[in-house]
Design a protein around this motif. Structure first.
Motif, PDB file in Angstrom:
ATOM      1  N   ALA A  11      41.509  37.054  36.499  1.00  0.00           N
ATOM      2  CA  ALA A  11      40.720  35.916  36.975  1.00  0.00           C
ATOM      3  C   ALA A  11      40.935  34.668  36.140  1.00  0.00           C
ATOM      4  O   ALA A  11      40.521  33.576  36.539  1.00  0.00           O
ATOM      5  CB  ALA A  11      39.231  36.284  36.970  1.00  0.00           C
ATOM      6  N   GLY A  12      41.560  34.837  34.969  1.00  0.00           N
ATOM      7  CA  GLY A  12      41.787  33.685  34.092  1.00  0.00           C
ATOM      8  C   GLY A  12      40.512  33.205  33.430  1.00  0.00           C
ATOM      9  O   GLY A  12      40.314  32.000  33.239  1.00  0.00           O
ATOM     10  N   SER A  16      33.622  37.772  28.323  1.00  0.00           N
ATOM     11  CA  SER A  16      32.170  37.544  28.344  1.00  0.00           C
ATOM     12  C   SER A  16      31.725  37.033  29.708  1.00  0.00           C
ATOM     13  O   SER A  16      30.639  37.364  30.187  1.00  0.00           O
ATOM     14  CB  SER A  16      31.766  36.560  27.246  1.00  0.00           C
ATOM     15  OG  SER A  16      32.404  35.301  27.421  1.00  0.00           O
ATOM     16  N   THR A  17      32.566  36.229  30.353  1.00  0.00           N
ATOM     17  CA  THR A  17      32.229  35.753  31.704  1.00  0.00           C
ATOM     18  C   THR A  17      32.211  36.908  32.688  1.00  0.00           C
ATOM     19  O   THR A  17      31.318  37.006  33.541  1.00  0.00           O
ATOM     20  CB  THR A  17      33.242  34.690  32.162  1.00  0.00           C
ATOM     21  OG1 THR A  17      33.202  33.578  31.270  1.00  0.00           O
ATOM     22  CG2 THR A  17      32.928  34.220  33.571  1.00  0.00           C
ATOM     23  N   MET A  32      32.967  30.382  39.753  1.00  0.00           N
ATOM     24  CA  MET A  32      33.467  31.306  38.734  1.00  0.00           C
ATOM     25  C   MET A  32      33.144  32.746  39.099  1.00  0.00           C
ATOM     26  O   MET A  32      33.981  33.652  38.934  1.00  0.00           O
ATOM     27  CB  MET A  32      32.849  30.964  37.379  1.00  0.00           C
ATOM     28  CG  MET A  32      33.456  31.726  36.211  1.00  0.00           C
ATOM     29  SD  MET A  32      35.140  31.207  35.869  1.00  0.00           S
ATOM     30  CE  MET A  32      34.821  29.565  35.157  1.00  0.00           C
ATOM     31  N   ALA A  33      31.927  32.976  39.607  1.00  0.00           N
ATOM     32  CA  ALA A  33      31.540  34.320  40.012  1.00  0.00           C
ATOM     33  C   ALA A  33      32.433  34.828  41.133  1.00  0.00           C
ATOM     34  O   ALA A  33      32.815  36.009  41.159  1.00  0.00           O
ATOM     35  CB  ALA A  33      30.071  34.339  40.447  1.00  0.00           C
ATOM     36  N   SER A  37      34.807  38.138  41.138  1.00  0.00           N
ATOM     37  CA  SER A  37      34.609  39.144  42.181  1.00  0.00           C
ATOM     38  C   SER A  37      35.912  39.445  42.910  1.00  0.00           C
ATOM     39  O   SER A  37      36.223  40.611  43.201  1.00  0.00           O
ATOM     40  CB  SER A  37      33.547  38.675  43.181  1.00  0.00           C
ATOM     41  OG  SER A  37      32.292  38.533  42.555  1.00  0.00           O
ATOM     42  N   GLN A  38      36.685  38.413  43.202  1.00  0.00           N
ATOM     43  CA  GLN A  38      37.958  38.609  43.887  1.00  0.00           C
ATOM     44  C   GLN A  38      38.936  39.377  42.996  1.00  0.00           C
ATOM     45  O   GLN A  38      39.696  40.240  43.471  1.00  0.00           O
ATOM     46  CB  GLN A  38      38.550  37.258  44.300  1.00  0.00           C
ATOM     47  CG  GLN A  38      37.789  36.552  45.409  1.00  0.00           C
ATOM     48  CD  GLN A  38      37.722  37.389  46.679  1.00  0.00           C
ATOM     49  OE1 GLN A  38      38.686  38.064  47.052  1.00  0.00           O
ATOM     50  NE2 GLN A  38      36.564  37.339  47.351  1.00  0.00           N
ATOM     51  N   ALA A  39      38.932  39.065  41.705  1.00  0.00           N
ATOM     52  CA  ALA A  39      39.805  39.785  40.772  1.00  0.00           C
ATOM     53  C   ALA A  39      39.406  41.256  40.696  1.00  0.00           C
ATOM     54  O   ALA A  39      40.269  42.147  40.629  1.00  0.00           O
ATOM     55  CB  ALA A  39      39.725  39.146  39.390  1.00  0.00           C
TER      56      ALA A  39
END
Length: 374
Positions: A11-12, A16-17, A32-33, A37-39
């Motif tokens: 996700a890059g 922590s994210t 960002m979420a 989620s896609q990753a």
């Protein structure tokens, strides 16, 4: 095995994210979420539920301790309780003490080790009340008195006993036979009060609140001048004992014209009456106490004193979640917000604290009793 580092790299973003997104315990922008989620989907990442729960000091597991799931009452209640806990994101770990000869202390040890978030205690236990209070972890009792500091949920058995007695009083019966569990369990805790139940003198309060059903039922019949005898089932986990009790009732009391028994006992009484050529309800009236599925399988629709299984389960789940730090009970339906009534504290009942609840019972008329002569 795919981990958070792999998801973060895909996700890059930082690990922590990813952790914030997975655990839902911090602010992350919607964009960002969505990236995280896609990753996770592309990598087929499955969060480690155990690790997440341990980091929160929660397991989402609840120990449910009952005497047996062979008995229709506990089977029905356990099913309702599993559903209610599931709706709150919790899972039930079942302990059926009589079926597998398990010691309650094993589950208490799990609770102390934080291997479970709480316990719903519905089995007979001989431990003193200070044993339960010393655990200092979330415990809710079902139809058992475990001490003033342990929340209690149960059916309003005083109401149930009066409902059953009222049917017999107003249909003109003369000799009632009760079938029920062992009365030796009614006296298990030291106290200062004394109450009488037939030939049993009970000193102090009992840890077994369903005694209120027998007290209310027998007192109402006594006031009406109706004879009442009791046949004891020693082990409610043994189904053949219900059949034997039904046979004993007819053999021992030729003049009986009414029976009240747990659903299974009531169903066996119907079979025994038919075998002996007794007409129901003309010669014999029968009331089932509990209202499980068995009360519809006796060959005719039994009149029953109905326990509110969903109401009991919802109240137990709510009380337990209220006792677990960081958890909140979320009613799924509006009826769950009105599923209980406060326990009245009068001198005719055993003592309880204000954290306890009684769930109302109801009378469901069937083909096994006559119409009232009022």
């Amino acid at each position: 095995m795919v981990g958070m580092r792999d998801v973060a790299r895909e996700a890059g973003v930082s690990t922590s994210t990813v952790s914030l997104v997975v655990n839902g315990n911090g602010y992350v922008s919607d964009a960002m979420a969505e990236r995280v989620s896609q990753a996770m989907k592309r990598l087929n990442y499955v969060p480690n539920e155990l690790a997440r729960n341990l980091s929160r000091n929660q397991t989402n597991l609840v120990g449910v301790i009952v005497p047996t799931i062979r008995h229709p009452f506990f089977a029905t209640l356990t099913a309702s309780l599993q559903r209610s806990l599931y709706e709150q994101g919790m899972r039930a770990v079942l302990c059926s003490t009589a079926d597998v000869d398990q010691d309650v202390s094993q589950y208490v040890d799990m609770l102390r080790r934080h291997a479970m978030d709480g316990i719903i205690m519905g089995a007979h236990a001989v431990y003193p009340v200070d044993y339960w209070s010393s655990i200092d972890r979330p415990i809710v009792a079902f139809d058992r008195f475990l001490g003033d500091t342990i929340p209690f949920v149960g059916s309003d058995h005083t109401q149930g006993g009066r409902l059953a007695a009222d049917v017999f009083v107003h249909t003109g019966v003369h000799h009632v036979v009760e079938i029920g569990g062992p009365r030796t369990r009614y006296q298990t805790a030291k106290g200062v009060r004394s109450i009488s139940l037939g030939s049993i003198q009970i000193n102090g309060h009992t840890t077994f609140p369903p005694i209120r059903y027998h007290l209310a039922f027998e007192q109402a019949l006594e006031q009406a001048g109706i004879r009442c005898d009791y046949i004891e089932i020693e082990n409610v986990a043994q189904m053949d004992q219900f059949r034997d009790a039904a046979h004993q009732a007819f053999e021992q009391y030729e003049d009986l014209d009414a029976i009240v028994a747990p659903d299974l006992g009531a169903a066996f009484c119907v079979q025994e009456a038919i075998r002996r050529g007794k007409a129901i309800p003309e010669d014999l009236q029968i009331i089932a106490y509990d209202g499980t599925y068995v009360s519809d399988l006796a060959g005719l629709t039994l009149t029953r004193i109905q326990q509110d299984f969903d109401g009991i389960a919802n109240a137990l789940a709510r009380r337990l979640l209220e006792a677990i730090p960081g958890r909140t009970y979320h009613p799924v339906s509006s009826s769950q917000q009105q599923c209980s009534t406060a326990l009245s504290q009068n001198s005719s009942q055993v003592p309880y604290s204000g954290t306890n609840e009684l769930i109302p019972m109801s009378l469901k008329l069937g083909e096994s009793t006559r119409e009232s002569n009022r």
